[in-house]
Write an enzyme that holds these catalytic residues in place. Sequence first.
Site, PDB file in Angstrom:
ATOM      1  CE  LYS A  56       7.206 -23.607  -5.542  1.00 50.82           C
ATOM      2  NZ  LYS A  56       5.997 -22.850  -5.196  1.00 50.82           N
ATOM      3  CD  GLN A 100       2.827 -23.964  -3.813  1.00 50.43           C
ATOM      4  OE1 GLN A 100       3.939 -23.521  -3.533  1.00 50.43           O
ATOM      5  NE2 GLN A 100       2.446 -24.128  -5.071  1.00 50.43           N
ATOM      6  CG  ASP A 123       5.810 -16.917  -4.065  1.00 55.80           C
ATOM      7  OD1 ASP A 123       6.361 -17.273  -5.121  1.00 55.80           O
ATOM      8  OD2 ASP A 123       5.058 -17.650  -3.398  1.00 55.80           O
TER       9      ASP A 123
HETATM   10  N1  GUN Z   1       1.161 -21.807  -7.080  1.00 58.57           N
HETATM   11  C1  GUN Z   1       1.472 -21.850  -8.390  1.00 58.57           C
HETATM   12  N2  GUN Z   1       2.573 -21.108  -8.646  1.00 58.57           N
HETATM   13  C2  GUN Z   1       2.951 -20.594  -7.467  1.00 58.57           C
HETATM   14  C3  GUN Z   1       4.022 -19.735  -7.078  1.00 58.57           C
HETATM   15  O1  GUN Z   1       4.850 -19.285  -7.875  1.00 58.57           O
HETATM   16  N3  GUN Z   1       4.074 -19.444  -5.756  1.00 58.57           N
HETATM   17  C4  GUN Z   1       3.186 -19.909  -4.856  1.00 58.57           C
HETATM   18  N4  GUN Z   1       3.311 -19.548  -3.576  1.00 58.57           N
HETATM   19  N5  GUN Z   1       2.159 -20.686  -5.186  1.00 58.57           N
HETATM   20  C5  GUN Z   1       2.062 -21.030  -6.476  1.00 58.57           C
END
Ligand code: GUN
Length: 292
Positions: A56, A100, A123
Amino acid sequence: MQKTAVLMDGKALAAEVRQALEPRIARVRAALGRPPGLAVVLIGDDPASAVYVRNKERSAQKLGMASQVARLPASASREEALRAIQSLNEDPAIDGIIVQWPFPPQLDELEIFGAVAPEKDVDGFNPATMGRLLAGRPRYVPCTPLGIMTLLRRFEVPLQGAEATVIGRSNIVGKPMALELLRAHATVTWCHSRTRDLAVHARRADVLVVAAGKAGLVTGGMVKPGACVIDVGINQTDQGLVGDVEFESASRVAGWITPVPGGVGPMTVAMLMQNTVLAAERRAGLEPPEAR
Ligand code: GUN
């Protein structure tokens, strides 16, 4: 010769999405005097999370966006986590914040996700943001379902009145996915680990989204001929990285199918960038180029 499914190349579409973001990022830069800013809160030392977060960060940097990672130890207290999120909420250079997931068990998911300011919740995991999606007027759509909808639209998979089956009911993928398909006028069936006869529901689907986290759960025999099969699974096995769908057999029956890797994964990261640019545009009072 046996017909094989159209491969839905998420890597290629993600590159197109990023390209379309470039002029939008330039516009934000001109309006705000700074690029869109993304912050990731990473709590603990889950190795898979470290890889995702690096992806990311790299993607944001490649686009010329500002990105920062706030790292907290696995022992982080509720107060420490909330303080880190609050300081990003107040940071004028940050447009989007994600925490996350998964994070350590001493931290309550609803409380942590709920601490992210709704206008920065790229998110879409704040319960208030989830409520907006449930009400049919989303502020931000969670990145994985949004990436899948983008794939479905690009490949012109018919959704209106279609039978869509979602396997999985997580807050991150399964639930928002079903709501998005419903918003696109599909008839949605929601399956999960207690579903009595998974194959019956899978076989009925024109669009089958599999987000169960179980390697090889869906086989070709469970796929309706010509259906669109979306594989959200990422499973490390002795055979390497595989999805939840047995690709070999399913791709001989399906009309469209996503590969693992290179399908849904790259789209999720691209949608995080897109949501962050959208957050920055809203901050700047700029009209996004088109309604989603
Ligand atoms: N863990 C797995 N997929 C995601 C996501 O899309 N966002 C976040 N914050 N954590 C994740």
